[in-house]
Scaffold this active site. Structure first.
Site, PDB file in Angstrom:
ATOM      1  N   ALA A  86      -8.543   8.068  -0.208  1.00 31.80           N
ATOM      2  CA  ALA A  86      -8.605   8.190   1.059  1.00 31.80           C
ATOM      3  C   ALA A  86      -7.979   9.505   1.662  1.00 31.80           C
ATOM      4  CB  ALA A  86      -7.971   7.037   1.819  1.00 31.80           C
ATOM      5  N   ILE A 120       6.852  11.367  -5.183  1.00 33.22           N
ATOM      6  CA  ILE A 120       7.860  10.256  -4.505  1.00 33.22           C
ATOM      7  C   ILE A 120       6.925   9.184  -4.578  1.00 33.22           C
ATOM      8  CG2 ILE A 120       8.626   9.400  -2.553  1.00 33.22           C
ATOM      9  CD1 ILE A 120       9.864  12.377  -2.079  1.00 33.22           C
ATOM     10  N   ASP A 133      -4.667   7.701  -2.547  1.00 36.31           N
ATOM     11  CA  ASP A 133      -4.534   9.191  -2.534  1.00 36.31           C
ATOM     12  C   ASP A 133      -5.730  10.046  -2.193  1.00 36.31           C
ATOM     13  OD1 ASP A 133      -1.786  10.926  -3.936  1.00 36.31           O
ATOM     14  OD2 ASP A 133      -3.836  12.017  -3.638  1.00 36.31           O
ATOM     15  N   LYS A 140       7.625  16.240  10.771  1.00 39.67           N
ATOM     16  CA  LYS A 140       8.737  15.330  10.341  1.00 39.67           C
ATOM     17  C   LYS A 140       9.432  14.619  11.482  1.00 39.67           C
ATOM     18  CE  LYS A 140       7.135  15.148   6.055  1.00 39.67           C
ATOM     19  NZ  LYS A 140       6.480  13.814   5.380  1.00 39.67           N
ATOM     20  N   ILE A 142      13.878  17.187  -3.274  1.00 44.00           N
ATOM     21  CA  ILE A 142      13.570  16.250  -4.243  1.00 44.00           C
ATOM     22  C   ILE A 142      12.736  16.876  -5.259  1.00 44.00           C
ATOM     23  CG2 ILE A 142      12.560  13.993  -5.026  1.00 44.00           C
ATOM     24  CD1 ILE A 142      14.954  13.980  -2.754  1.00 44.00           C
ATOM     25  N   LEU A 183       0.838  -1.122  -0.009  1.00 41.69           N
ATOM     26  CA  LEU A 183       0.154   0.001   0.045  1.00 41.69           C
ATOM     27  C   LEU A 183       0.831   1.169   0.128  1.00 41.69           C
ATOM     28  CD1 LEU A 183      -2.983   0.483   2.320  1.00 41.69           C
ATOM     29  CD2 LEU A 183      -1.198   2.236   2.227  1.00 41.69           C
ATOM     30  N   SER A 193       1.413  11.072  -6.841  1.00 47.73           N
ATOM     31  CA  SER A 193       2.062  11.847  -7.000  1.00 47.73           C
ATOM     32  C   SER A 193       3.814  12.088  -6.685  1.00 47.73           C
ATOM     33  CB  SER A 193       1.656  13.244  -6.530  1.00 47.73           C
ATOM     34  OG  SER A 193       2.460  14.580  -6.878  1.00 47.73           O
ATOM     35  N   TYR A 241       5.851  21.677   9.280  1.00 47.13           N
ATOM     36  CA  TYR A 241       6.306  20.731   8.640  1.00 47.13           C
ATOM     37  C   TYR A 241       7.461  19.919   9.478  1.00 47.13           C
ATOM     38  CZ  TYR A 241       8.082  18.258   4.637  1.00 47.13           C
ATOM     39  OH  TYR A 241       8.298  17.288   3.529  1.00 47.13           O
TER      40      TYR A 241
HETATM   41  P1  NAP Z   1       3.510  15.546  -3.921  1.00 43.16           P
HETATM   42  O1  NAP Z   1       4.045  15.560  -5.037  1.00 43.16           O
HETATM   43  O2  NAP Z   1       2.686  16.716  -3.431  1.00 43.16           O
HETATM   44  O3  NAP Z   1       2.783  14.301  -3.541  1.00 43.16           O
HETATM   45  C1  NAP Z   1       1.990  14.256  -1.926  1.00 43.16           C
HETATM   46  C2  NAP Z   1       0.793  13.358  -2.561  1.00 43.16           C
HETATM   47  O4  NAP Z   1      -0.053  13.185  -1.183  1.00 43.16           O
HETATM   48  C3  NAP Z   1      -0.272  14.239  -3.381  1.00 43.16           C
HETATM   49  O5  NAP Z   1      -0.860  13.436  -4.275  1.00 43.16           O
HETATM   50  C4  NAP Z   1      -1.178  14.654  -2.523  1.00 43.16           C
HETATM   51  O6  NAP Z   1      -2.529  14.962  -3.033  1.00 43.16           O
HETATM   52  C5  NAP Z   1      -1.366  13.543  -1.678  1.00 43.16           C
HETATM   53  N1  NAP Z   1      -2.003  14.132  -0.242  1.00 43.16           N
HETATM   54  C6  NAP Z   1      -2.277  15.049   0.456  1.00 43.16           C
HETATM   55  N2  NAP Z   1      -2.761  15.095   1.318  1.00 43.16           N
HETATM   56  C7  NAP Z   1      -3.509  13.839   1.348  1.00 43.16           C
HETATM   57  C8  NAP Z   1      -4.345  13.210   2.338  1.00 43.16           C
HETATM   58  N3  NAP Z   1      -5.069  13.733   3.413  1.00 43.16           N
HETATM   59  N4  NAP Z   1      -4.499  11.756   2.118  1.00 43.16           N
HETATM   60  C9  NAP Z   1      -3.995  11.107   1.249  1.00 43.16           C
HETATM   61  N5  NAP Z   1      -3.152  11.408   0.275  1.00 43.16           N
HETATM   62  C10 NAP Z   1      -2.751  13.154   0.531  1.00 43.16           C
HETATM   63  O7  NAP Z   1       4.773  15.523  -2.697  1.00 43.16           O
HETATM   64  P2  NAP Z   1       6.121  14.882  -2.528  1.00 43.16           P
HETATM   65  O8  NAP Z   1       7.049  15.851  -2.698  1.00 43.16           O
HETATM   66  O9  NAP Z   1       6.116  13.571  -3.486  1.00 43.16           O
HETATM   67  O10 NAP Z   1       6.186  14.547  -1.051  1.00 43.16           O
HETATM   68  C11 NAP Z   1       5.806  13.016  -0.636  1.00 43.16           C
HETATM   69  C12 NAP Z   1       6.482  12.890   0.804  1.00 43.16           C
HETATM   70  O11 NAP Z   1       7.655  12.986   0.792  1.00 43.16           O
HETATM   71  C13 NAP Z   1       5.688  14.019   1.475  1.00 43.16           C
HETATM   72  O12 NAP Z   1       5.401  13.129   2.831  1.00 43.16           O
HETATM   73  C14 NAP Z   1       6.673  14.915   1.912  1.00 43.16           C
HETATM   74  O13 NAP Z   1       6.692  15.508   3.284  1.00 43.16           O
HETATM   75  C15 NAP Z   1       7.921  14.054   1.756  1.00 43.16           C
HETATM   76  N6  NAP Z   1       9.254  14.999   1.250  1.00 43.16           N
HETATM   77  C16 NAP Z   1       9.199  15.450   0.104  1.00 43.16           C
HETATM   78  C17 NAP Z   1      10.556  16.188   0.122  1.00 43.16           C
HETATM   79  C18 NAP Z   1      10.566  16.837  -1.534  1.00 43.16           C
HETATM   80  O14 NAP Z   1      11.479  17.675  -1.487  1.00 43.16           O
HETATM   81  N7  NAP Z   1       9.577  16.791  -2.432  1.00 43.16           N
HETATM   82  C19 NAP Z   1      11.618  16.185   0.768  1.00 43.16           C
HETATM   83  C20 NAP Z   1      11.409  15.721   2.117  1.00 43.16           C
HETATM   84  C21 NAP Z   1      10.077  14.776   2.399  1.00 43.16           C
HETATM   85  P3  NAP Z   1      -2.791  16.393  -3.488  1.00 43.16           P
HETATM   86  O15 NAP Z   1      -1.829  16.868  -4.381  1.00 43.16           O
HETATM   87  O16 NAP Z   1      -4.095  16.110  -4.361  1.00 43.16           O
HETATM   88  O17 NAP Z   1      -2.648  17.291  -2.468  1.00 43.16           O
END
Ligand code: NAP
Length: 255
Positions: free
Chosen positions: A67, A21, A40, A167, A196, A13, A19, A163
């Site tokens: 969800a 990562i 998602d 984390k 990222i 899961l 989106s 944030y």
């Molecule tokens: P992302 O592209 O915005 O993907 C996050 C996904 O989670 C989106 O599809 C979002 O949907 C979905 N989401 C948001 N709220 C939700 C909820 N309540 N229930 C279910 N799904 C939900 O971000 P990402 O960069 O891939 O980040 C993934 C993880 O890596 C996050 O935990 C982030 O904090 C962590 N992270 C990212 C980075 C970075 O640099 N990108 C660095 C460190 C950690 P919507 O788009 O519709 O909101």
């Protein structure tokens, strides 16, 4: 290079699978032979990921569900949907759903603090609890939970006290669930990405991203696949003696 097939017959899961990562993790796990449940809040993006998954191995069956991981009712419904589709619970859960609501402490609203903590910290708690309960109920040990934390939880970041708190909390949650669930053969680990390139960081101005990239010893921003590869390792038996760990995927930032 062909991907190894370490997750054959494994049900995994992935939250936030629509989106960034989470989507890269879904791709990687499916290439390794897993059946993937894409979760998602946005059903369209979850379905888009579902369409793009590998189906090379016999028996691979994927599904997508919407969800809100921060709502216990929604997580309960999700688990019921999974139960009606699959004969066994997921043995792998990757918690990647997350949001940012940035502002400086002096201006940050209570709503922005609460929503980030609800999705980024309570969400992994609810999913870990639901998946672990389902695994334990089978009477058969074994599983791997991977939480996506952030290097920001360790070092802080201007404008991200909500944030960073969420984390940092993830690491405490993970270390504790690792201790509690070890007797059921369920391992729990955190991955700490640096910067990222995803839709989350698309909001950051290019000149700021260029500055960050210049600070990374390996000389570039990370790609979602850099994180997904580590998640696949932690999901697989190759990491069988690793639990309660936090693994940085930052290109060497903040060492
Ligand atoms: P992302 O592209 O915005 O993907 C996050 C996904 O989670 C989106 O599809 C979002 O949907 C979905 N989401 C948001 N709220 C939700 C909820 N309540 N229930 C279910 N799904 C939900 O971000 P990402 O960069 O891939 O980040 C993934 C993880 O890596 C996050 O935990 C982030 O904090 C962590 N992270 C990212 C980075 C970075 O640099 N990108 C660095 C460190 C950690 P919507 O788009 O519709 O909101």
């Amino acid at each position: 290079m062909a991907a190894s097939i370490r997750l054959k017959s494994m049900l995994a899961l992935v939250t936030g699978g629509g989106s960034g990562i989470g989507r890269a993790v879904c791709h990687r796990l499916s290439r390794e032979g897993a059946s993937v449940i894409v979760v998602d809040v946005n059903l369209q993006s979850a379905n888009d990921t579902l369409q793009s998954l590998s189906r090379d191995l016999p028996g691979q069956q994927h599904a997508a569900f919407t969800a809100d991981v921060s709502q216990s009712d929604s997580v309960r419904t999700l688990m019921e949907q999974i139960q009606s589709c699959f004969s066994a619970p997921p043995r792998v859960a990757i918690n990647s759903a997350g949001i940012t609501r940035d502002d400086f402490l002096l201006r940050l609203s209570e709503e922005s603090f609460d929503s980030v903590l609800s999705i980024n910290l309570k969400g992994p708690f609810l999913i870990t609890q639901a998946v672990a309960r389902a695994i334990v109920a089978t009477g058969q040990n074994g599983g791997s939970i991977v939480n996506i934390g952030s290097i920001v939880g360790k070092v802080g970041n201007l404008g991200q006290c909500n944030y960073a708190a969420s984390k940092a909390g993830i690491e405490g949650l993970t270390r504790t669930t690792a201790k509690e669930l070890a007797k059921f053969g369920i391992r729990c680990n955190t991955v700490l990405p640096g910067f990222i390139s995803t839709p989350m960081t698309d909001k950051v101005p290019q000149k700021v991203l260029d500055k960050f990239a210049g600070m990374v010893p390996l000389g570039r921003l990370g790609q979602p696949e850099d994180v997904a590869d580590v998640c696949a390792f932690l999901a697989s038996d190759d990491s069988r003696y690793i639990t309660g760990a936090s693994i940085e995927v930052t290109g060497g930032l903040h060492m």
